[in-house]
Design an enzyme around this catalytic site. Structure first.
Site, mmCIF file in Angstrom:
data_model
loop_
_atom_site.group_PDB
_atom_site.id
_atom_site.type_symbol
_atom_site.label_atom_id
_atom_site.label_comp_id
_atom_site.label_asym_id
_atom_site.label_seq_id
_atom_site.Cartn_x
_atom_site.Cartn_y
_atom_site.Cartn_z
ATOM 1 N N GLU A 175 -22.946 -2.573 -24.157
ATOM 2 C CA GLU A 175 -21.770 -1.824 -23.720
ATOM 3 C C GLU A 175 -21.714 -1.811 -22.197
ATOM 4 O O GLU A 175 -22.369 -0.977 -21.556
ATOM 5 C CB GLU A 175 -21.836 -0.384 -24.237
ATOM 6 C CG GLU A 175 -21.777 -0.267 -25.742
ATOM 7 C CD GLU A 175 -21.274 1.100 -26.179
ATOM 8 O OE1 GLU A 175 -20.291 1.142 -26.923
ATOM 9 O OE2 GLU A 175 -21.829 2.124 -25.744
ATOM 10 N N LYS A 189 -18.197 10.370 -30.218
ATOM 11 C CA LYS A 189 -18.519 11.142 -29.007
ATOM 12 C C LYS A 189 -18.280 12.640 -29.296
ATOM 13 O O LYS A 189 -18.495 13.074 -30.417
ATOM 14 C CB LYS A 189 -17.725 10.619 -27.807
ATOM 15 C CG LYS A 189 -17.913 9.096 -27.659
ATOM 16 C CD LYS A 189 -17.461 8.532 -26.350
ATOM 17 C CE LYS A 189 -17.723 7.020 -26.357
ATOM 18 N NZ LYS A 189 -17.443 6.400 -25.065
ATOM 19 N N GLY A 247 -14.158 3.333 -22.309
ATOM 20 C CA GLY A 247 -13.121 4.342 -22.120
ATOM 21 C C GLY A 247 -12.160 4.027 -20.993
ATOM 22 O O GLY A 247 -11.397 4.883 -20.568
ATOM 23 N N GLU A 288 -23.674 7.080 -21.680
ATOM 24 C CA GLU A 288 -23.333 8.465 -21.339
ATOM 25 C C GLU A 288 -24.574 9.357 -21.393
ATOM 26 O O GLU A 288 -24.686 10.331 -20.651
ATOM 27 C CB GLU A 288 -22.208 8.969 -22.266
ATOM 28 C CG GLU A 288 -20.880 8.322 -21.887
ATOM 29 C CD GLU A 288 -19.894 8.148 -23.021
ATOM 30 O OE1 GLU A 288 -20.031 8.807 -24.069
ATOM 31 O OE2 GLU A 288 -18.970 7.319 -22.871
ATOM 32 N N SER A 303 -13.987 -0.355 -25.017
ATOM 33 C CA SER A 303 -12.539 -0.558 -25.201
ATOM 34 C C SER A 303 -12.211 -1.579 -26.288
ATOM 35 O O SER A 303 -11.268 -2.372 -26.144
ATOM 36 C CB SER A 303 -11.875 -0.934 -23.875
ATOM 37 O OG SER A 303 -12.037 0.120 -22.934
ATOM 38 N N HIS A 309 -27.257 5.480 -25.259
ATOM 39 C CA HIS A 309 -25.860 5.270 -24.855
ATOM 40 C C HIS A 309 -25.741 5.533 -23.346
ATOM 41 O O HIS A 309 -26.406 6.424 -22.821
ATOM 42 C CB HIS A 309 -24.941 6.205 -25.641
ATOM 43 C CG HIS A 309 -23.494 5.868 -25.465
ATOM 44 N ND1 HIS A 309 -22.793 6.235 -24.347
ATOM 45 C CD2 HIS A 309 -22.644 5.157 -26.244
ATOM 46 C CE1 HIS A 309 -21.552 5.771 -24.452
ATOM 47 N NE2 HIS A 309 -21.437 5.113 -25.587
ATOM 48 N N ASN A 317 -18.161 5.532 -32.769
ATOM 49 C CA ASN A 317 -18.859 6.585 -32.031
ATOM 50 C C ASN A 317 -17.823 7.627 -31.659
ATOM 51 O O ASN A 317 -17.004 7.400 -30.772
ATOM 52 C CB ASN A 317 -19.521 5.988 -30.777
ATOM 53 C CG ASN A 317 -20.101 7.054 -29.863
ATOM 54 O OD1 ASN A 317 -20.189 8.223 -30.243
ATOM 55 N ND2 ASN A 317 -20.499 6.659 -28.662
HETATM 56 P P1 13P Z 1 -14.492 3.168 -25.999
HETATM 57 O O1 13P Z 1 -14.319 2.290 -27.216
HETATM 58 O O2 13P Z 1 -13.706 4.419 -26.051
HETATM 59 O O3 13P Z 1 -14.331 2.378 -24.732
HETATM 60 O O4 13P Z 1 -16.025 3.645 -26.035
HETATM 61 C C1 13P Z 1 -17.019 2.708 -26.193
HETATM 62 C C2 13P Z 1 -18.300 3.396 -26.450
HETATM 63 O O5 13P Z 1 -18.878 4.007 -25.567
HETATM 64 C C3 13P Z 1 -18.831 3.363 -27.814
HETATM 65 O O6 13P Z 1 -20.138 3.835 -27.863
#
Ligand code: 13P
Length: 247
Positions: free
Chosen positions: A165, A11, A171, A95, A210, A93, A9
């Site tokens: 997640e 982002k 992150g 976010e 992560s 997601h 992903n």
């Molecule tokens: P990270 O791997 O950067 O922690 O992000 C995870 C994520 O949100 C994948 O959709």
């Protein structure tokens, strides 16, 4: 029996110049050992399609409109994703849920839209740190899953992927332990099994939060973890390839 799947992903990262080397490295470096995909920002779908066609890497988007078409400024429809041969689309997601106020009802509508358009939804669930600390992890992820089961029917999960997640692991560099993740994955699969055992046995449940080359193997070795949804580490070709190799 479940083939592992690793999804990157991106982002809101990337540039035409930077993507070029990353996509070429992935196209050349990924073999047939697992299913692999990258979910890129909308403007780069054309570039992903151009550089990954014929490789073992699929591509997709990070969101989709619940609407088919019309006066919805800024939205992107599933037909548009299909136009660029997207295989996957992330839905719900954390976010999107947190920063764009997407609720369970909208997630259901988007899952329906994705399935109707023939693009596989990767449905994300997960609890915040406050929810985990309050002992609400199970209640939160089951609520998020149940909304999809009720709204779309268990048969929807036959053509979908689920991703767990934990928000506190995204992150932050703070990964759920393999045991913590496995516990939630088993809970989710068990919940689907109460509706349809066969769908549950086939359903791929990815872990995200992560994931790195250093922890991927231990996570992917868990019986109910069928791969990863990878954020930051998917932006670095060698790191993402090492995660895929951990499968
Ligand atoms: P990270 O791997 O950067 O922690 O992000 C995870 C994520 O949100 C994948 O959709």
């Amino acid at each position: 029996m479940r083939r592992k799947l690793v999804v990157g992903n991106w982002k809101m990262y990337g540039s035409v110049a930077g993507n070029d080397s990353l996509l070429k490295a992935l196209g050349a470096g990924v073999g047939q050992g697992a299913d692999v995909a990258v979910c890129v920002p909308f403007p780069y779908l054309y570039q992903a399609q151009a550089l990954l066609s014929g490789s073992a890497v699929a591509w997709g988007a990070q969101d989709v409109s619940a609407q088919g078409q019309g006066a919805f400024t800024g939205e992107v429809s599933v037909a548009m994703l299909a136009d660029f041969a997207c295989s996957y689309v992330l839905i719900g997601h954390s976010e999107r849920r947190t920063l764009h106020a997407e609720d369970d009802a909208l997630v259901v509508a988007k899952v329906k839209a994705a399935l109707a358009g023939g693009v596989c939804p990767v449905i994300c669930v997960g609890e915040t740190l406050a929810e985990r600390d309050a002992g609400q992890t199970a209640a939160v992820v089951v609520r998020q899953l149940d909304a999809v089961l009720r709204g779309c029917g268990v048969e929807a999960l036959d053509k979908a992927v689920l991703a767990y997640e934990p928000v506190w692991a995204i992150g932050t560099g703070r990964t759920a332990s393999p045991e913590q993740a496995q516990e939630v994955h088993a809970l989710l699969r068990g919940r689907v099994a109460t509706a349809d055992a066969e769908v549950a046995a086939k359903l791929r449940i990815l872990y995200g939060g992560s994931v790195k080359a250093a922890n991927a193997q231990a996570l992917f070795a868990q019986p109910d973890i069928d791969g990863g949804l990878v954020g930051g580490a998917s932006l670095v070709a060698d790191e993402f390839l090492a995660i895929i190799a951990a499968v």
